[in-house]
Design a protein around this motif. Structure first.
Motif, PDB file in Angstrom:
ATOM      1  N   PHE A  29     -84.998  27.018 -45.974  1.00  0.00           N
ATOM      2  CA  PHE A  29     -85.785  25.714 -45.931  1.00  0.00           C
ATOM      3  C   PHE A  29     -84.630  24.901 -44.969  1.00  0.00           C
ATOM      4  O   PHE A  29     -83.754  24.536 -45.685  1.00  0.00           O
ATOM      5  N   VAL A  30     -84.794  24.547 -43.993  1.00  0.00           N
ATOM      6  CA  VAL A  30     -83.746  23.979 -43.060  1.00  0.00           C
ATOM      7  C   VAL A  30     -84.412  22.621 -42.657  1.00  0.00           C
ATOM      8  O   VAL A  30     -85.372  22.419 -42.027  1.00  0.00           O
ATOM      9  N   ALA A  31     -83.538  21.557 -42.753  1.00  0.00           N
ATOM     10  CA  ALA A  31     -83.938  20.120 -42.241  1.00  0.00           C
ATOM     11  C   ALA A  31     -83.136  19.779 -41.214  1.00  0.00           C
ATOM     12  O   ALA A  31     -82.100  20.036 -41.103  1.00  0.00           O
ATOM     13  N   LYS A 182     -92.062  26.721 -52.792  1.00  0.00           N
ATOM     14  CA  LYS A 182     -91.855  27.786 -53.936  1.00  0.00           C
ATOM     15  C   LYS A 182     -92.647  28.864 -53.859  1.00  0.00           C
ATOM     16  O   LYS A 182     -92.561  29.952 -54.449  1.00  0.00           O
ATOM     17  N   GLU A 183     -94.072  28.546 -53.483  1.00  0.00           N
ATOM     18  CA  GLU A 183     -95.025  29.528 -53.783  1.00  0.00           C
ATOM     19  C   GLU A 183     -95.501  30.239 -52.389  1.00  0.00           C
ATOM     20  O   GLU A 183     -96.324  31.244 -52.606  1.00  0.00           O
ATOM     21  N   ARG A 184     -95.169  29.657 -51.369  1.00  0.00           N
ATOM     22  CA  ARG A 184     -95.625  30.517 -50.103  1.00  0.00           C
ATOM     23  C   ARG A 184     -94.408  31.301 -49.690  1.00  0.00           C
ATOM     24  O   ARG A 184     -93.230  30.791 -49.651  1.00  0.00           O
ATOM     25  N   ASN A 185     -94.553  32.314 -48.864  1.00  0.00           N
ATOM     26  CA  ASN A 185     -93.692  33.328 -48.251  1.00  0.00           C
ATOM     27  C   ASN A 185     -93.443  32.706 -46.927  1.00  0.00           C
ATOM     28  O   ASN A 185     -93.844  33.365 -45.913  1.00  0.00           O
ATOM     29  N   VAL A 186     -92.855  31.581 -46.832  1.00  0.00           N
ATOM     30  CA  VAL A 186     -92.796  30.909 -45.566  1.00  0.00           C
ATOM     31  C   VAL A 186     -91.324  30.232 -45.371  1.00  0.00           C
ATOM     32  O   VAL A 186     -90.867  29.628 -46.215  1.00  0.00           O
ATOM     33  N   THR A 187     -90.897  30.418 -43.906  1.00  0.00           N
ATOM     34  CA  THR A 187     -89.823  29.606 -43.671  1.00  0.00           C
ATOM     35  C   THR A 187     -89.966  28.386 -42.934  1.00  0.00           C
ATOM     36  O   THR A 187     -91.166  28.158 -42.489  1.00  0.00           O
ATOM     37  N   ILE A 188     -89.233  27.265 -43.550  1.00  0.00           N
ATOM     38  CA  ILE A 188     -89.456  26.051 -43.211  1.00  0.00           C
ATOM     39  C   ILE A 188     -88.515  25.333 -42.230  1.00  0.00           C
ATOM     40  O   ILE A 188     -87.305  25.203 -42.673  1.00  0.00           O
ATOM     41  N   LEU A 189     -88.861  24.755 -41.252  1.00  0.00           N
ATOM     42  CA  LEU A 189     -88.092  23.677 -40.444  1.00  0.00           C
ATOM     43  C   LEU A 189     -88.652  22.430 -40.483  1.00  0.00           C
ATOM     44  O   LEU A 189     -89.723  22.356 -39.885  1.00  0.00           O
ATOM     45  N   ILE A 190     -87.858  21.293 -41.058  1.00  0.00           N
ATOM     46  CA  ILE A 190     -88.619  20.160 -41.143  1.00  0.00           C
ATOM     47  C   ILE A 190     -87.723  19.068 -40.395  1.00  0.00           C
ATOM     48  O   ILE A 190     -86.335  19.298 -40.566  1.00  0.00           O
ATOM     49  N   SER A 191     -88.285  18.110 -39.914  1.00  0.00           N
ATOM     50  CA  SER A 191     -87.323  17.021 -39.474  1.00  0.00           C
ATOM     51  C   SER A 191     -87.822  15.504 -40.154  1.00  0.00           C
ATOM     52  O   SER A 191     -88.967  15.528 -40.777  1.00  0.00           O
ATOM     53  N   GLU A 192     -86.645  14.916 -40.491  1.00  0.00           N
ATOM     54  CA  GLU A 192     -87.058  13.680 -41.245  1.00  0.00           C
ATOM     55  C   GLU A 192     -85.980  12.483 -40.824  1.00  0.00           C
ATOM     56  O   GLU A 192     -84.905  12.814 -40.737  1.00  0.00           O
ATOM     57  N   GLN A 193     -86.546  11.430 -40.878  1.00  0.00           N
ATOM     58  CA  GLN A 193     -85.655  10.201 -40.806  1.00  0.00           C
ATOM     59  C   GLN A 193     -85.283   9.921 -42.032  1.00  0.00           C
ATOM     60  O   GLN A 193     -83.941   9.546 -42.240  1.00  0.00           O
ATOM     61  N   LEU A 199     -83.258  16.189 -48.281  1.00  0.00           N
ATOM     62  CA  LEU A 199     -81.740  16.899 -48.465  1.00  0.00           C
ATOM     63  C   LEU A 199     -81.765  17.779 -49.754  1.00  0.00           C
ATOM     64  O   LEU A 199     -81.276  18.830 -49.697  1.00  0.00           O
ATOM     65  N   SER A 200     -82.551  16.996 -50.868  1.00  0.00           N
ATOM     66  CA  SER A 200     -82.142  17.799 -52.031  1.00  0.00           C
ATOM     67  C   SER A 200     -83.139  19.059 -52.175  1.00  0.00           C
ATOM     68  O   SER A 200     -82.736  19.965 -53.241  1.00  0.00           O
ATOM     69  N   ILE A 201     -83.694  19.013 -51.260  1.00  0.00           N
ATOM     70  CA  ILE A 201     -84.698  20.485 -51.402  1.00  0.00           C
ATOM     71  C   ILE A 201     -84.552  21.351 -50.267  1.00  0.00           C
ATOM     72  O   ILE A 201     -84.974  22.716 -50.139  1.00  0.00           O
ATOM     73  N   SER A 202     -83.489  21.151 -49.416  1.00  0.00           N
ATOM     74  CA  SER A 202     -83.194  22.065 -48.343  1.00  0.00           C
ATOM     75  C   SER A 202     -82.005  22.968 -48.595  1.00  0.00           C
ATOM     76  O   SER A 202     -80.960  22.318 -49.253  1.00  0.00           O
ATOM     77  N   ASP A 203     -82.178  24.205 -48.060  1.00  0.00           N
ATOM     78  CA  ASP A 203     -81.103  25.180 -48.171  1.00  0.00           C
ATOM     79  C   ASP A 203     -79.928  24.641 -47.406  1.00  0.00           C
ATOM     80  O   ASP A 203     -78.609  24.385 -47.627  1.00  0.00           O
ATOM     81  N   ARG A 204     -80.300  24.155 -46.115  1.00  0.00           N
ATOM     82  CA  ARG A 204     -79.247  23.885 -44.971  1.00  0.00           C
ATOM     83  C   ARG A 204     -79.824  22.790 -44.164  1.00  0.00           C
ATOM     84  O   ARG A 204     -81.150  22.426 -44.121  1.00  0.00           O
ATOM     85  N   ALA A 205     -78.977  21.709 -43.593  1.00  0.00           N
ATOM     86  CA  ALA A 205     -79.519  20.331 -42.578  1.00  0.00           C
ATOM     87  C   ALA A 205     -78.672  20.592 -41.680  1.00  0.00           C
ATOM     88  O   ALA A 205     -77.441  20.787 -41.747  1.00  0.00           O
ATOM     89  N   TYR A 206     -79.252  19.839 -40.642  1.00  0.00           N
ATOM     90  CA  TYR A 206     -78.338  19.445 -39.586  1.00  0.00           C
ATOM     91  C   TYR A 206     -78.534  18.011 -39.086  1.00  0.00           C
ATOM     92  O   TYR A 206     -79.702  17.255 -39.409  1.00  0.00           O
TER      93      TYR A 206
END
Ligand SMILES: Nc1ncnc2c1ncn2[C@@H]1O[C@H](COP(=O)(O)OP(=O)(O)O)[C@@H](O)[C@H]1O
Ligand SMILES: [Mg+2]
Length: 235
Positions: A29-31, A182-193, A199-206
């Motif tokens: 899960f990357v933000a 938690k429930e889906r076998n999916v990789t996530i890339l999310i952007s947020e202001q 941040l608290s739920i992401s593995d890594r962030a840029y």
């Protein structure tokens, strides 16, 4: 899984993304956090091949994607949940969800995914025959997330899912994203202001500012970083 290598994007002569490199590994899960105008949307559109980079390369599972048309990239398993939703507003909730699944061959699992979406967002089930354009902003965002999930993507990209939503609705969307993680076998890339949402739920962030990656790290590390605290978390 996803590799963005030194990608630069211009609009005409204006530089929007400046030699960005980024990686997303399977299951992560990357933000990408950053202010308005940082280049987040441009970066996501470039990953979906909606925009072509001026230079640099993008790979998904080792396949070079920046040279492919957007529908080919979608077929590889990248779903893009665009900023400010962009639904088929004259179509119903159900039709929008079906649209999300149109590339799929595994008809059997589509029903299952529909159940998952309706369980996560019961309001979509209640309003399944209502036109998408008549939903509230938050409901439209739920539908956009649901539609992206209906394609059963391997990589789910969500561009600022909370933008323009009231605090309570932001919270709901953020909870839904956690459920998906938690429930889906999916990789996530999310952007947020709104860094506090992800941040608290992401593995890594840029951290992206004026087209560049300013810093990167584990989500938890960035929460403790003084610059991030002051600039993005208002602490
Ligand atoms: N269609 C466009 N034409 C020209 N410039 C654009 C366009 N879209 C975005 N830009 C510019 O590119 C930069 C990055 O914008 P954007 O990717 O939307 O950032 P973010 O999503 O982080 O707010 C900004 O300076 C913005 O004004
Ligand atoms: Mg944007």
């Amino acid at each position: 899984m996803l590799q963005v290598k030194n990608v630069t994007v211009h609009y005409g002569k204006a530089l929007a993304v400046d030699s960005v490199s980024l990686e997303v590994n399977e299951g992560e899960f990357v933000a990408v956090i950053g202010p308005n105008g940082a280049g987040k949307t441009t970066l996501f559109k470039t990953i979906s091949s909606i925009i072509k980079p001026t230079s640099g390369e993008i790979y998904f599972d080792g396949v070079r994607t920046d040279v492919l048309p957007p529908h080919e990239v979608a077929k590889l398993g990248i779903a893009h949940c665009p900023e400010r939703r962009r639904l088929a507003y004259r179509m119903t909730v159900m039709e929008n969800l079906e649209l999300g699944a149109y590339l799929r061959k595994d008809r059997g699992s589509i029903e299952e995914d529909l159940r998952f979406v309706f369980e996560m967002f019961p309001v979509l089930k209640e309003r399944k025959n209502q036109k998408a354009g008549t939903l509230s902003g938050g409901e439209q965002q739920m539908l956009a997330v649901g539609r992206a999930l209906m394609s059963n993507p391997r990589l789910l990209m969500m561009d600022e899912p909370s933008v323009g939503l009231a605090p309570l609705m932001k919270e709901k969307i953020s909870e839904a994203i956690e459920t998906i993680k938690k429930e889906r076998n999916v990789t996530i890339l999310i952007s947020e202001q709104d860094a506090s949402l992800v941040l608290s739920i992401s593995d890594r962030a840029y951290v992206m500012e004026t087209g560049k990656i300013k810093m990167q790290g584990k989500g938890k590390e960035l929460i403790d970083n003084d610059y991030v605290k002051v600039t993005y978390l208002g602490l």
